[in-house]
Enzyme design. Structure first.
Site, PDB file in Angstrom:
ATOM      1  N   LEU A  80      39.446  -1.331 -12.280  1.00 17.27           N
ATOM      2  CA  LEU A  80      38.582  -0.975 -11.142  1.00 17.27           C
ATOM      3  C   LEU A  80      37.692  -2.138 -10.710  1.00 17.27           C
ATOM      4  O   LEU A  80      37.022  -2.040  -9.685  1.00 17.27           O
ATOM      5  CB  LEU A  80      37.691   0.225 -11.517  1.00 17.27           C
ATOM      6  CG  LEU A  80      38.253   1.635 -11.262  1.00 17.27           C
ATOM      7  CD1 LEU A  80      39.505   1.898 -12.062  1.00 17.27           C
ATOM      8  CD2 LEU A  80      37.205   2.681 -11.594  1.00 17.27           C
ATOM      9  N   TYR A 153      39.249  -8.239   2.706  1.00 13.16           N
ATOM     10  CA  TYR A 153      39.255  -7.243   1.623  1.00 13.16           C
ATOM     11  C   TYR A 153      40.577  -6.483   1.631  1.00 13.16           C
ATOM     12  O   TYR A 153      41.230  -6.328   0.593  1.00 13.16           O
ATOM     13  CB  TYR A 153      38.072  -6.284   1.805  1.00 13.16           C
ATOM     14  CG  TYR A 153      37.990  -5.227   0.740  1.00 13.16           C
ATOM     15  CD1 TYR A 153      37.765  -5.576  -0.581  1.00 13.16           C
ATOM     16  CD2 TYR A 153      38.144  -3.884   1.052  1.00 13.16           C
ATOM     17  CE1 TYR A 153      37.690  -4.608  -1.567  1.00 13.16           C
ATOM     18  CE2 TYR A 153      38.068  -2.910   0.072  1.00 13.16           C
ATOM     19  CZ  TYR A 153      37.849  -3.269  -1.231  1.00 13.16           C
ATOM     20  OH  TYR A 153      37.789  -2.316  -2.206  1.00 13.16           O
TER      21      TYR A 153
END
Ligand code: UDP
Length: 323
Positions: A80, A153
């Site tokens: 994560l 991103y």
């Protein structure tokens, strides 16, 4: 089982750690605290019944030696750790790309070396700027130009997905890819731009609610506990290996309606203030107009369906900030 969570001091990572600790697992966390917080670790130590099974390392996933030890020790990895939040990405363009691409590659290289199953948290950002709904895992992607830095991103998360699939094909590594839609809930900070914690705090302080643009852009929010449940189910479903899944909610809402709802739920006397994008962000920003997931695939593989409504979520977040 020993489970490694990269980014485990973050908002989603710490909720995942809590669920795994409550299930009796040994949890190892690596987090450089760039956006994660020591408060989340202290909370885990305090609240979890087996707090002796929590091991925290304040390091970057780019630190090869520590990652070698951790991946070698653990049975599986939830990856994560990433640069998150539009504001953070615009403020830290280079570091964000490095962590998201080089960091993820290192983690996968080690998982392949030790043959440890890995779940990679990707993002709904990967889809880019679609106007149709719902978004299906096989949809094409549409990005703006590289001068609009927001897309870095999306592009870096897309590379992560390609890397994962390439590792699976070339080394037989067991990978699962989860595209997370807007995940919200208690403990999320508004510091990196996320709309719900920001607007709820503004409402509780009776300040104007800052809606960017005209507020017609939509999102579909998911409670972090639903997301955690989905992540654990995917990790434990053999048919999920080498597949990509959306994880998200079902209630699409415009940001202006969200702001009205927040004023309602909190009983605030705040007004709504629409702020032009050029005032809210640097010139290289571009928003996504619409974002709604199809959750058919994950439902078919794991039986997942979200539990929490948007009202539940807003009430919980308001209660969290009221404390
Ligand atoms: N947004 C807003 N006011 C804020 C923060 C965000 O209107 O104070 C908008 C933002 O422009 C976007 C939506 O809310 O359209 C969701 O933003 P967030 O940063 O939470 O997530 P993402 O953009 O990644 O979906």
């Amino acid at each position: 089982m020993r489970i490694l969570i990269t980014g485990g001091a973050g908002f989603i990572g710490s909720h995942l750690a809590e669920a795994l600790l409550n299930a009796g697992e040994e949890v190892y966390i690596i987090d450089d605290l760039s956006t994660g917080s020591m408060d989340n670790i202290h909370l885990l130590e305090k609240n979890c019944p087996k707090n002796n099974s929590l091991f925290f390392h304040k390091n970057s996933i780019l630190d090869y030696d520590i990652m070698l030890e951790l991946v070698g020790t653990c049975d599986m990895v939830y990856h994560l750790a990433a640069a998150v939040g539009v504001r953070y990405i615009l403020d830290n363009p280079l570091k964000s790309i490095q962590i998201n691409i080089q960091g993820t590659e290192k983690v996968m290289e080690l998982c392949a070396k030790f043959k440890k199953k890995i779940l990679i948290a990707s993002s709904s950002e990967v889809y880019g700027k679609h106007l149709h709904a719902p978004l299906v895992e096989t949809d094409n992607i549409i990005y703006g130009p590289s001068s609009k830095f927001r897309w870095s991103y999306a592009a870096s998360k897309l590379i992560d997905e390609f890397l994962a699939i390439a590792y699976h094909r070339m080394t037989d590594l067991d990978i699962v890819i989860a595209r997370l839609f807007n995940t919200v809930g208690p403990r999320q900070t508004g510091a990196y731009g996320m709309v719900i914690p920001r607007l709820v705090q503004q409402a509780l302080n009776n300040e104007p609610l800052t809606v960017y643009g005209d507020g017609t852009q939509t999102r579909t929010f998911t409670h972090v506990k639903d997301v955690v449940h989905a992540l654990i189910s995917l990790m434990n479903t053999p048919s999920a290996i080498a597949e990509i899944f959306n994880i998200g909610g079902i209630q699409e809402i415009s940001i202006i309606d969200l702001a009205k709802k927040i004023i309602d739920v909190t009983g605030s006397s705040s007004q709504i203030e629409c702020i032009p994008y050029e005032k809210a962000f640097a010139k290289d920003f571009e928003d996504m107009q619409r974002r709604v997931p199809s959750i058919e695939k994950i439902s078919q593989h794991t039986g997942f369906k979200p539990h929490y409504t948007l009202d539940n979520i807003l009430e919980e977040v308001a209660a969290y900030f009221s404390k």
